[in-house]
Design an enzyme around this catalytic site. Sequence first.
Site: not given
Length: 366
Positions: A117, A113, A93, A106, A344, A120
């Site tokens: 976290c 990932c 993305e 970005c 984010c 997220c």
Amino acid sequence: MKDAIQLTGLSQPELVSFLETMGEPAYRGRQLFAALQHRRLCSFDEITDLPKDLRTRLNNVAKLATLTVQSQYLSDDGTRRYLMKTHDSLPVETVFIPEERRDTICFSSQSGCPLQCTFCLTAQLGLLRSLTAAEIVDQIRITLNDAYGTGVKPPRGTNLVAMGAGEPLLNLDQLLKALRVMSDPQGLHIVPNRVTVSTAGVVPRILELARISDRPHLAISLAAPTDELRNELMPINKRWPLEELLSACKAFEKTLKPGERLTFEYVMLAGINDSDEQARQLANLLNRHDIRSKVNLIPHNPAEPLPYRPSSDAVVERFKNILESKGVHTYVRRPRGQDIFAACGQLAARQTTLNTRVETNLVGAN
Ligand code: SAH
């Protein structure tokens, strides 16, 4: 063509040597580099200044476009999110953020990932794999072509942030390779000084980055002022706790240029990390380490099914005032592209039907 060489991840000298191994003179390599990185062409057919026979030979051994755009989403605020796919069908993305002064892209450093976290959404994908340098460069080529037109120069230059999916410092070699390719004045000409890399705190890699002279800017995702809370929110903290992380930041500080500051990102989670006491703890932590830095407060972006709410504007303002009263430079970041899951922590390869969805099979097609 799974193992075909990925041409867009090669620097100009590497492309020249590659073509030399095919018996071609150096100027052909330079022509090809310009076609890929300056004119941002995405298929061999379009590179009509190369002889047809050379294009056919290249097509047999090399790959020109590593990503295809699956869908793209346009936010009410002008932000665009691209959901792309690698040759092995993994999601990538990229987000284009139009800004008054200079537009920002970005990009992702990994598909998914590995960090867990809790606030997220990308964490829910797990790590699918790290991206190659070419896949990083191609995100930028595709986005620029879509935003401005194929090969059209961005009117005010481009800022890049490695704040998409993934932990960039766990893919540092490919990231630096991509940045080298992109910095070439005869190509995209996006220099490291226009790039910010964000990390959850991979301490050895922060120290490694500090030793690189032509390095990008660095941002650290903090999210908590104490180890106790940070261990919960960002498990990477158990491996590299705050004292170690901030000592690495102190070492990095020595390499800052005049006027440059290290950035700390602090996602604001209502009732979790946004109390007055936590603001004081954060200010004390940063002041104790005396690092030339600034703090960006990011109100949490909605990320169902995660059990968090953003801090209210009033609480964010209060938190900011406490930090500033203790001498910490603080900014509040305005979320962009929330409505299309582009903000984010919202990148989780979502295919939403709720918002504008433009099917495309053109951009970046092989
Ligand atoms: N892995 C790197 C790069 C990702 S950057 C890093 O952690 O820095 C993503 C940024 O968005 C980080 O600063 C992270 O703290 C923040 N973030 C993650 N989820 C968020 C959410 N739901 N709302 C707001 N910010 C979030």
